[in-house]
Write a protein that holds these residues in place. Structure first.
Motif, mmCIF file in Angstrom:
data_model
loop_
_atom_site.group_PDB
_atom_site.id
_atom_site.type_symbol
_atom_site.label_atom_id
_atom_site.label_comp_id
_atom_site.label_asym_id
_atom_site.label_seq_id
_atom_site.Cartn_x
_atom_site.Cartn_y
_atom_site.Cartn_z
ATOM 1 N N LEU A 52 0.843 -1.193 0.000
ATOM 2 C CA LEU A 52 0.000 0.000 0.000
ATOM 3 C C LEU A 52 0.880 1.245 0.000
ATOM 4 N N SER A 53 0.460 2.261 -0.723
ATOM 5 C CA SER A 53 1.192 3.527 -0.711
ATOM 6 C C SER A 53 0.923 4.260 0.597
ATOM 7 N N GLU A 54 1.743 5.251 0.896
ATOM 8 C CA GLU A 54 1.528 6.035 2.113
ATOM 9 C C GLU A 54 0.191 6.757 2.059
ATOM 10 N N VAL A 55 -0.172 7.256 0.890
ATOM 11 C CA VAL A 55 -1.473 7.929 0.744
ATOM 12 C C VAL A 55 -2.610 6.965 1.049
ATOM 13 N N GLU A 56 -2.513 5.730 0.546
ATOM 14 C CA GLU A 56 -3.542 4.722 0.811
ATOM 15 C C GLU A 56 -3.585 4.355 2.296
ATOM 16 N N LYS A 57 -2.440 4.236 2.907
ATOM 17 C CA LYS A 57 -2.406 3.909 4.339
ATOM 18 C C LYS A 57 -3.118 4.982 5.156
ATOM 19 N N LEU A 58 -2.835 6.231 4.865
ATOM 20 C CA LEU A 58 -3.457 7.331 5.603
ATOM 21 C C LEU A 58 -4.965 7.371 5.368
ATOM 22 N N ARG A 59 -5.375 7.166 4.131
ATOM 23 C CA ARG A 59 -6.799 7.172 3.814
ATOM 24 C C ARG A 59 -7.507 6.016 4.497
ATOM 25 N N PHE A 60 -6.910 4.839 4.455
ATOM 26 C CA PHE A 60 -7.530 3.667 5.072
ATOM 27 C C PHE A 60 -7.653 3.858 6.581
ATOM 28 N N ALA A 61 -6.596 4.349 7.208
ATOM 29 C CA ALA A 61 -6.634 4.582 8.652
ATOM 30 C C ALA A 61 -7.720 5.603 9.000
ATOM 31 N N GLU A 62 -7.825 6.629 8.198
ATOM 32 C CA GLU A 62 -8.848 7.658 8.434
ATOM 33 C C GLU A 62 -10.252 7.049 8.378
ATOM 34 N N ILE A 63 -10.493 6.194 7.385
ATOM 35 C CA ILE A 63 -11.802 5.554 7.247
ATOM 36 C C ILE A 63 -12.117 4.691 8.468
ATOM 37 N N VAL A 64 -11.154 3.855 8.862
ATOM 38 C CA VAL A 64 -11.367 2.927 9.974
ATOM 39 C C VAL A 64 -11.543 3.685 11.289
#
Length: 310
Positions: A52-64
């Motif tokens: 996962l890219s850093e952008v995806e990691k941040l977005r996923f964490a934000e959603i969860v």
């Protein structure tokens, strides 16, 4: 904050366009919380953090974190090979509201014990959420020693360790090394949940709880109630599911099982391939076996007695 109980090592749902699946993520979060898990652990090995890219990691964490809304703690993986990059990502995840951070050991180039201690201490000194050490030597090539844990447990911002070595001796050694300190040990190998609890661990970060949620929660609850025979029955019962997890590369079989249960979490990211048709049939048969033998609507999803699979 002391991590306790069954904490689900969540998968990362991906849609058919290879992007984060927001709808499936929210469904999985709510499903797991409704089934009484004690926490969510995201962006770990089964969460495919490595692809996962850093952008995806941040977005996923934000959603969860947003969807969880404080109902249970959210533990976020931020580990990597560069100390500075880990600190940067850890600060961003802290700003998003992560309750704690999981920091896997550096991999590819194995650090010395001294370098590893400095790595963790430097990260922990930053203004970030509390951190959990993450030991998974078969994947990283680095095994966190008892001596390292003894030294790192003294840091006020290092609150525990997830051990996925598969060795109960490791868990017992970490518990002994950190006694009388504000530091917890969590089983990261699902086959050792009960043994770890009996040895003094405070809980487990369990990938199987994505699917066998009630069973894993029951292991912990029965242990709390002193019903060790029932806890052992539940612990032994997950072995059939652990068998099918070996049908493909992590997390292909786990994702297939979750999707079969009704939440389409998609395929694993390349280079990992989805299961072949024969393996998918095995997954389906196994899930049906658990549905038939463990849970009934009448007992409100409390694990039932079971029979061995055919």
């Amino acid at each position: 904050m002391t991590p306790v109980g069954i904490i689900t090592a969540m998968v990362t749902p991906i849609d058919k366009t290879n992007k984060l699946n927001i709808v499936a993520t929210k469904k999985l979060v709510n499903h797991l919380i409704d089934k009484k898990v004690n926490g969510l652990f995201i962006l770990g090995t089964n969460g495919e953090f490595h692809v996962l890219s850093e952008v995806e990691k941040l977005r996923f964490a934000e959603i969860v974190i947003t969807e969880t809304n404080g109902r249970v703690p959210v533990y976020v993986g931020t580990g990597g090979n560069s100390t500075n990059q880990v600190i940067k990502l850890s600060k961003e995840m802290t700003s998003l509201g992560a309750d704690a951070l999981s920091v896997i050991t550096p991999f590819f180039v194995a650090p010395t014990e001294s370098e590893l201690i400095t790595h963790y201490q430097t990260i922990a000194d930053a203004k970030i959420a509390p951190i959990l050490l993450y030991n998974i030597p078969k994947n990283t090539g680095t095994d966190i020693s008892r001596n390292t844990v003894e030294k790192l447990a003294e840091h006020q911002n290092i609150i525990g360790i997830k051990d996925s070595s598969g060795k109960i001796e490791n868990i017992k050694g970490y518990i002994d090394a950190s006694k009388n300190k504000d530091f917890c040990v969590l089983a990261g190998s699902d086959s050792l949940i009960l043994d770890a609890l009996q040895a003094g661990a405070t809980g487990a970060i369990a990938a199987t709880s994505n699917v066998l949620t009630e069973i894993d929660v029951a292991i912990y609850q029965y242990w709390l109630e002193g019903k060790i025979e029932k806890a052992r029955m539940m612990q032994d019962s997950i072995e059939e599911f652990r068998r099918i997890l070996k049908l493909g590369t992590i997390p292909s079989a786990l994702k297939a099982a979750i999707t079969y249960q009704g939440i389409d979490v998609g395929q694993p990211r390349l280079p990992v391939q989805p299961l072949d048709s024969e393996s998918l049939l095995d997954v389906a048969k196994t899930i049906e076996y658990y549905k038939k033998n463990f849970f009934t609507e009448e007992d409100n999803n409390v694990p039932n007695n079971y029979t061995e699979p055919n």
